[in-house]
Design an enzyme around this catalytic site. Structure first.
Site, PDB file in Angstrom:
ATOM      1  N   CYS A   1       0.819  -1.264   0.073  1.00 54.64           N
ATOM      2  CA  CYS A   1      -0.031  -0.061   0.042  1.00 54.64           C
ATOM      3  C   CYS A   1       0.853   1.187  -0.014  1.00 54.64           C
ATOM      4  CB  CYS A   1      -0.975   0.173   1.112  1.00 54.64           C
ATOM      5  SG  CYS A   1      -2.018  -1.186   1.358  1.00 54.64           S
TER       6      CYS A   1
ATOM      7  N   ARG B   1       3.631  -0.302  -4.826  1.00 50.96           N
ATOM      8  CA  ARG B   1       3.243  -0.654  -3.578  1.00 50.96           C
ATOM      9  C   ARG B   1       1.953  -1.547  -3.535  1.00 50.96           C
ATOM     10  NH1 ARG B   1       6.993   1.626  -0.221  1.00 50.96           N
ATOM     11  NH2 ARG B   1       5.673   0.894   1.663  1.00 50.96           N
TER      12      ARG B   1
ATOM     13  N   TRP C   1      -2.990  -2.637  -1.384  1.00 52.01           N
ATOM     14  CA  TRP C   1      -2.643  -4.047  -1.815  1.00 52.01           C
ATOM     15  C   TRP C   1      -3.489  -4.652  -0.549  1.00 52.01           C
ATOM     16  CZ3 TRP C   1      -0.472  -8.318   1.120  1.00 52.01           C
ATOM     17  CH2 TRP C   1      -0.206  -9.063   0.401  1.00 52.01           C
TER      18      TRP C   1
ATOM     19  N   ASN D   1      -1.029   1.791   5.807  1.00 46.72           N
ATOM     20  CA  ASN D   1      -0.181   0.980   4.931  1.00 46.72           C
ATOM     21  C   ASN D   1       0.220   0.033   6.225  1.00 46.72           C
ATOM     22  OD1 ASN D   1       3.293   1.192   3.848  1.00 46.72           O
ATOM     23  ND2 ASN D   1       1.700  -0.436   3.778  1.00 46.72           N
ATOM     24  N   GLY D   2       0.092  -1.345   6.183  1.00 45.94           N
ATOM     25  CA  GLY D   2       0.248  -2.097   7.218  1.00 45.94           C
ATOM     26  C   GLY D   2      -0.921  -3.226   7.517  1.00 45.94           C
TER      27      GLY D   2
ATOM     28  N   GLU E   1      14.950 -19.294  -9.416  1.00 48.79           N
ATOM     29  CA  GLU E   1      14.670 -17.851  -9.744  1.00 48.79           C
ATOM     30  C   GLU E   1      13.953 -17.928 -11.096  1.00 48.79           C
ATOM     31  OE1 GLU E   1      14.426 -14.955  -8.653  1.00 48.79           O
ATOM     32  OE2 GLU E   1      14.645 -13.574 -10.525  1.00 48.79           O
TER      33      GLU E   1
ATOM     34  N   LYS F   1      10.276 -16.487 -11.316  1.00 45.49           N
ATOM     35  CA  LYS F   1      10.029 -15.316 -12.479  1.00 45.49           C
ATOM     36  C   LYS F   1       8.914 -15.760 -13.455  1.00 45.49           C
ATOM     37  CE  LYS F   1      11.619 -12.842 -11.371  1.00 45.49           C
ATOM     38  NZ  LYS F   1      12.664 -12.116 -10.518  1.00 45.49           N
TER      39      LYS F   1
ATOM     40  N   GLU G   1       5.262 -15.994 -11.395  1.00 49.42           N
ATOM     41  CA  GLU G   1       4.775 -14.635 -11.179  1.00 49.42           C
ATOM     42  C   GLU G   1       4.380 -13.756 -12.006  1.00 49.42           C
ATOM     43  OE1 GLU G   1       7.074 -11.689  -9.164  1.00 49.42           O
ATOM     44  OE2 GLU G   1       8.916 -12.584  -9.949  1.00 49.42           O
TER      45      GLU G   1
ATOM     46  N   HIS H   1      14.324 -37.938  -6.277  1.00 46.63           N
ATOM     47  CA  HIS H   1      13.906 -38.011  -4.844  1.00 46.63           C
ATOM     48  C   HIS H   1      12.332 -37.736  -4.738  1.00 46.63           C
ATOM     49  CE1 HIS H   1      17.811 -39.133  -3.357  1.00 46.63           C
ATOM     50  NE2 HIS H   1      18.374 -38.249  -3.904  1.00 46.63           N
TER      51      HIS H   1
ATOM     52  N   LYS I   1       5.392  -4.585  -5.299  1.00 46.83           N
ATOM     53  CA  LYS I   1       6.712  -4.444  -5.448  1.00 46.83           C
ATOM     54  C   LYS I   1       7.627  -4.231  -3.976  1.00 46.83           C
ATOM     55  CE  LYS I   1      10.799  -3.741  -8.195  1.00 46.83           C
ATOM     56  NZ  LYS I   1      11.002  -4.802  -8.544  1.00 46.83           N
TER      57      LYS I   1
END
Ligand code: F6R
Length: 608
Positions: free
Chosen positions: A2, A27, A74, A98-99, A480, A484, A487, A503, A603
């Site tokens: 946020c 955000r 968010w 925000n929080g 990674e 990527k 997402e 395994h 982000k």
């Protein structure tokens, strides 16, 4: 997550508030809203989804007023609907937050039992309702603000308007960042200095526990006990970080192609290219003396740290304890105060990473921050700051920050090796020479692989699941790659150590499962080839990312082979990142997803 902004001034604010929100959209982008006071009355506009929806609302129904607050959300508590969008209004009080208010359920029950009628499913509304209750109880505005802050528990950056005071914004910070901007007869509030960059570069950061009364000409800051405190003013360099996409379709594409340039810039800070030596690391952390190193970070930054672990252990013979920050902070790890800890974060504001940092600080460790945002909380709370100098990264999926983090970690590991006597001068020169070659090689790779990647991405975009495999530093890179891809394209993907295949994950292999194998011709190559044989024997479709030597010796019948130049082992993770990033990018483009702002993400993750 946020983003919040506020302006108290003498000119209309609503357009400028939305302009500032645009720089905070990284955000969160689930919904947005703005509130002002005009002619003694609070009013607001809110809209679901991205900011352009709010802009459209404001075009239809403009908001007058020279004082206002605004928010881009968010969602944590409550669906991302207009009803749950901030600012929240209760009895002449407007709040943006925000929080997370952790004790919101308990406070809500208590207020509801006393007759409060809640209008939203958010945790934030308890802030507005508590303030309203304290005002009804006869408290003044400041008294009510202070009482509310002592009642709520959790993480917050808050901005509050009281309808009966059209000249002041109240603000508070505990956890998520909050900056006060000093203007000329106007004052500003923002989740970061970039939001305020067009208005002012004269910034005061609130500390945790601080709250402030912000008027047109200045701010009074108090600590949680209500004592007046002073916080330093900084000249922010954030204005330099205001960027556009240039000729690229997306910020992510631009950021991928910027890598040769930003890596060269980052390396220039850590190595002397003429002598092929690492520049002395400063006195924040004495790598020669520390018995071990703890590394903690989240997401892509954590995966960079995992590659860093291989380097610190190999080149500096320095044992590394590493974990994702959300686990690290609660694991009660026994840490030696003689050790040092590194926290890796693009934003420098990630809540779990910051909490891990504070845990290590309490245990007496020296703290190093590998950050992009040099004015961030993580940077400010560290003993030594190692900037990655990637420039602003706007695409939510991290690309250039990852490779710059790697470049800095590589230089730090070589420097630590020199300090500890485990890397000789000749080895240092050879390693730094390889690092120096990296920007040129990256440029060559970016110029040559696009057609092949696009072709392959078209095929990947039809898949439901993808497996990535690698050994050594290619193992974190495999994770990674999977992160990527999932997402931004929403295709399910997993990254595994190639040796782990049998395994469990091998059960997934069939003719529909592409397996992307990251395998430079290094000391692990033959073993990885054996794992590929196992995949091939079960009908799996292999996409091999290797170098010229690996391609020449591999006799496997792969579905595709992406061939990169042969490079020294220390720079392979950065060079092999490029096809991995481009594969995810082009697959997402084929899928038609929102590449720069993928669903459900933000982000800067300032909540646990
Ligand atoms: C993935 C990504 C995230 C971040 C993570 C940590 O592409 O960007 O996984 O790496 O949220 O963020 P920072 O580095 O800001 O601490």
């Amino acid at each position: 997550m946020c983003g919040i902004v506020g302006i108290v001034g003498h000119q209309p604010v609503s357009e400028r508030l939305v302009d500032a929100l645009k720089r905070l959209e990284y955000r969160g982008y689930d919904s947005a809203g703005v509130a002002t006071i005009h002619d003694g009355a609070l009013d607001r506009r809110r809209a679901e989804g991205k900011l352009f929806n709010l802009e459209a609302r404001l075009k239809e129904e403009p908001l007058a007023g020279t004082i206002g607050i605004a928010h881009t959300r968010w969602a944590t508590h409550g669906a991302p609907t207009e009803r749950n969008a901030h600012p929240h209004f209760t009895d002449g009080i407007a709040v943006v937050h925000n929080g997370i208010i952790e004790n919101f359920a308990e406070v809500k029950d208590e207020l509801s039992a006393a007759g409060a009628a809640f209008q939203t499913e958010t945790d934030t509304e308890v802030v507005a309702q508590l303030l309203a209750k304290y005002r009804r109880d006869g408290m003044g505005r400041r008294e009510a603000m202070h009482a509310m802050l002592r009642r709520v528990r959790g993480a917050y950056a808050l901005a509050v308007l009281f309808e009966d005071d059209p000249s002041t914004i109240m603000a508070a910070r505990n956890g998520p960042p909050l900056a006060i901007g000093h203007g000329n007869g106007e004052m500003f509030l923002g989740s970061d200095a970039i939001a305020l960059a067009p208005f002012t570069n004269d910034i005061t950061y609130l500390n945790d526990g601080d709250w402030a009364v912000v008027g047109k000409t200045g701010a009074h800051i108090f600590d949680i006990d209500g004592n007046v405190v002073t916080r330093p003013r900084h000249v922010s360099t954030a204005a330099a970080y205001m960027v556009d996409k240039g000729n690229h379709r997306h910020f992510m594409e631009k950021e991928i192609y910027e890598q040769p340039e930003v890596i060269a810039h980052a390396l220039g800070h850590y190595v002397n290219f003429i002598q092929n030596r690492v520049t002395p690391l400063g006195d924040g952390i004495d790598f020669a003396k520390v018995p071990s190193l703890a590394i903690s970070a989240c997401g892509t930054a954590y995966l960079a740290g995992l590659i860093g672990k291989y380097w610190f252990e190999r080149y500096a013979r320095l044992p590394v304890e590493i974990d994702v920050a959300s686990e690290f902070r609660y694991r009660e790890i026994p840490l030696s105060p003689q050790s040092a800890a590194l926290f890796i974060s693009q934003s420098g504001e990630t809540a779990d990473t910051l909490a891990s940092l504070r845990y290590c600080k309490e245990h007496g460790l020296k703290i190093g921050a590998v950050v992009n945002a040099r004015e961030s909380t993580i940077a400010r709370e560290s003993d030594a700051v190692f900037p990655i100098l990637a420039g602003p990264e706007i695409g939510v999926a991290s690309t250039k920050a990852f490779t710059c983090q790697l470049a800095v970690l590589a230089a730090l590991a070589i420097g630590a090796g020199r300090a500890r006597g485990t890397v000789s001068e000749e080895e240092e020169q050879a390693l730094v020479h390889s690092l120096a070659e990296m920007p040129r090689i990256m440029g060559e790779v970016l110029n040559s692989i696009q057609p092949k990647i696009e072709h392959l991405s078209r095929e990947l975009s039809k898949c439901r699941d993808v497996l990535y495999l690698g050994r050594g530093t290619s193992f974190p890179l495999a994770m990674e790659g999977a992160l990527k891809l999932k997402e931004i394209s929403y295709i399910h993907a997993e990254g595994y150590a190639a040796g782990e295949l049998k395994h469990g994950p091998i059960a997934l292999i069939d003719e529909n499962m592409p397996v992307i194998v990251i395998a430079p011709h290094d000391r692990f190559f033959d073993k990885t080839v054996s794992n590929m044989q196992e995949v091939a024997a079960r009908g799996g479709r292999i996409i091999l990312i290797t170098d010229a030597r690996g391609a020449a010796v591999s006799t496997l019948d792969t579905m595709h082979t992406i061939v990169l130049p042969e490079v020294d082992e220390i720079i392979a993770p950065m060079i092999f990142s490029l096809p991995v990033q481009l594969l995810a990018y082009h697959t997402a483009v084929f899928m038609g997803t929102d590449v720069d702002q993928p669903r459900n993400l933000a982000k800067s993750v300032t909540v646990e």
